[in-house]
Design a protein around this motif. Structure first.
Motif, short mmCIF file in Angstrom:
data_model
loop_
_atom_site.label_atom_id
_atom_site.label_comp_id
_atom_site.label_asym_id
_atom_site.label_seq_id
_atom_site.Cartn_x
_atom_site.Cartn_y
_atom_site.Cartn_z
N SER A 193 -2.86 21.15 -17.44
CA SER A 193 -1.78 22.11 -17.59
C SER A 193 -2.28 23.22 -18.50
O SER A 193 -2.67 22.96 -19.65
N ALA A 194 -2.30 24.44 -17.99
CA ALA A 194 -2.79 25.60 -18.74
C ALA A 194 -4.20 25.37 -19.27
O ALA A 194 -4.54 25.75 -20.38
N GLY A 195 -5.03 24.71 -18.45
CA GLY A 195 -6.42 24.48 -18.80
C GLY A 195 -6.66 23.33 -19.75
O GLY A 195 -7.80 23.06 -20.13
N LYS A 196 -5.61 22.65 -20.16
CA LYS A 196 -5.74 21.52 -21.08
C LYS A 196 -5.43 20.21 -20.35
O LYS A 196 -4.57 20.17 -19.48
N LEU A 197 -6.13 19.14 -20.72
CA LEU A 197 -5.88 17.83 -20.15
C LEU A 197 -4.55 17.29 -20.67
O LEU A 197 -4.23 17.45 -21.85
N GLY A 241 0.82 -1.22 0.00
CA GLY A 241 0.00 0.00 0.00
C GLY A 241 0.85 1.26 0.00
O GLY A 241 0.54 2.23 -0.70
N ALA A 242 1.92 1.25 0.76
CA ALA A 242 2.82 2.40 0.81
C ALA A 242 3.50 2.63 -0.54
O ALA A 242 3.61 3.77 -1.01
N VAL A 243 3.94 1.55 -1.17
CA VAL A 243 4.59 1.67 -2.48
C VAL A 243 3.60 2.23 -3.51
O VAL A 243 3.94 3.12 -4.28
N ILE A 244 2.38 1.74 -3.51
CA ILE A 244 1.37 2.23 -4.45
C ILE A 244 1.07 3.70 -4.19
O ILE A 244 0.96 4.50 -5.12
N ALA A 245 0.95 4.08 -2.93
CA ALA A 245 0.66 5.49 -2.59
C ALA A 245 1.80 6.40 -3.03
O ALA A 245 1.57 7.47 -3.61
N VAL A 246 3.04 5.98 -2.79
CA VAL A 246 4.19 6.80 -3.18
C VAL A 246 4.29 6.90 -4.69
O VAL A 246 4.52 7.97 -5.24
N ALA A 247 4.09 5.78 -5.37
CA ALA A 247 4.15 5.78 -6.84
C ALA A 247 3.06 6.67 -7.43
O ALA A 247 3.32 7.45 -8.35
N GLY A 248 1.86 6.57 -6.91
CA GLY A 248 0.76 7.39 -7.42
C GLY A 248 0.98 8.87 -7.14
O GLY A 248 0.75 9.71 -8.00
N THR A 249 1.43 9.18 -5.95
CA THR A 249 1.71 10.57 -5.60
C THR A 249 2.84 11.12 -6.45
O THR A 249 2.78 12.25 -6.93
N GLY A 250 3.87 10.32 -6.65
CA GLY A 250 4.99 10.75 -7.49
C GLY A 250 4.54 11.03 -8.91
O GLY A 250 4.93 12.03 -9.51
N ALA A 251 3.71 10.17 -9.45
CA ALA A 251 3.20 10.38 -10.81
C ALA A 251 2.37 11.65 -10.87
O ALA A 251 2.43 12.40 -11.84
N ALA A 252 1.57 11.91 -9.83
CA ALA A 252 0.74 13.11 -9.80
C ALA A 252 1.59 14.38 -9.73
O ALA A 252 1.24 15.40 -10.31
N LEU A 253 2.70 14.32 -9.02
CA LEU A 253 3.57 15.49 -8.89
C LEU A 253 4.36 15.75 -10.17
O LEU A 253 4.64 16.89 -10.50
N TRP A 254 4.75 14.71 -10.88
CA TRP A 254 5.57 14.89 -12.07
C TRP A 254 4.76 15.30 -13.29
O TRP A 254 5.25 16.03 -14.13
N ALA A 255 3.57 14.82 -13.43
CA ALA A 255 2.75 15.11 -14.61
C ALA A 255 1.34 15.47 -14.18
O ALA A 255 0.52 14.60 -13.97
N PRO A 256 1.06 16.77 -14.03
CA PRO A 256 -0.30 17.15 -13.61
C PRO A 256 -1.33 16.74 -14.65
O PRO A 256 -1.04 16.63 -15.84
N GLY A 257 -2.55 16.51 -14.18
CA GLY A 257 -3.63 16.12 -15.09
C GLY A 257 -4.11 17.27 -15.95
O GLY A 257 -4.62 17.06 -17.04
N LEU A 270 -6.86 13.66 -11.60
CA LEU A 270 -6.70 13.15 -12.96
C LEU A 270 -5.32 12.55 -13.17
O LEU A 270 -5.18 11.51 -13.81
N ALA A 271 -4.29 13.20 -12.62
CA ALA A 271 -2.94 12.66 -12.74
C ALA A 271 -2.82 11.34 -12.01
O ALA A 271 -2.21 10.39 -12.52
#
Length: 168
Positions: A32-36, A14-30, A93-94
Motif C-alpha cells: 500500500s503506497a509502496g510499503k509492505l 479447495g473452493a473454500v480455501i481459494a475464496v478465503a485467500g482471494t477475499g483476504a487479498a482483496l481486503w488487505a493488499p500486500g 503477498l496478501a
C-alpha cells in the motif's frame, strides 16, 4: 467413505480455501503506497531469513538489524518494478500473508511469526520442486526479489565475490 464423497469434499475444501485467500487479498493488499502491509512484512521477514540463511549475521541483535534493513531494501526494489508487476506482487503477498494462502500454496501450517528457518526453507524447497508451474514461479519470484534486494547493498557484494566496479 466413497470415492465420490472424497472428491466432493476435496473440491469443496479447495473452493473454500481459494475464496478465503482471494477475499483476504482483496481486503488487505500486500503493498500500500509502496510499503509492505504488516502481514506482508512478517512474511517477507520469514522468507528473507530462510533465503539468506548463511549470509545473515549469526548474532541475534545483528541479525534482527540486518533483516530490518532488508525489509527497506525489499520495498525499494519493489518500488522500481512496473505498476502491473507491483499489483500482481501485492496480490501475491496478501495471499501468502493469509493462513489459507500460506497453507494452500506453500503447505506451511505454522504462522509466519513462529515458523522456523527450517520450516520456511522446506516450504520453499517444496515450491521449487513442485510439479505446478505457479508454485515454481512464486518460489522464483520470492527468491529473486529477496536476493536482488540483499545484494543491492554494496556492503554485501563481497559475499558473492564481486569486488565492485572498477575505477576508471
Amino acid at each position: 467413505m466413497q470415492r465420490r464423497t472424497l472428491l466432493r469434499l476435496s473440491l469443496g475444501a479447495g473452493a473454500v480455501i481459494a475464496v478465503a485467500g482471494t477475499g483476504a487479498a482483496l481486503w488487505a493488499p500486500g503493498l500500500s503506497a509502496g510499503k509492505l502491509s504488516p502481514g506482508a512484512r512478517t512474511m517477507v521477514n520469514a522468507i528473507s531469513s530462510a533465503v539468506l540463511d548463511g549470509l545473515l549475521p549469526a548474532a541475534p541483535e545483528a541479525r534482527a538489524l540486518a533483516l530490518q534493513a532488508q525489509l527497506g531494501r525489499f520495498e525499494l526494489t519493489v518500488a522500481n518494478l512496473p505498476p502491473a508487476t507491483r499489483k500482481e506482487l501485492s496480490d501475491l503477498l496478501a495471499l501468502l500473508s493469509s493462513a489459507a494462502g500460506r497453507w494452500s500454496l506453500m503447505s506451511l501450517h505454522t504462522p509466519w511469526e513462529t515458523a522456523s528457518v527450517a520450516e520456511v526453507s522446506a516450504a520453499l524447497e517444496m515450491m521449487r520442486m513442485s510439479s505446478m508451474d505457479t508454485r515454481q514461479q512464486i518460489y522464483h519470484a520470492l527468491r529473486d526479489l529477496t536476493t536482488a534486494s540483499w545484494f543491492s547493498d554494496a556492503a554485501h557484494w563481497a559475499q558473492m565475490g564481486y569486488p565492485g566496479p572498477r575505477a576508471l
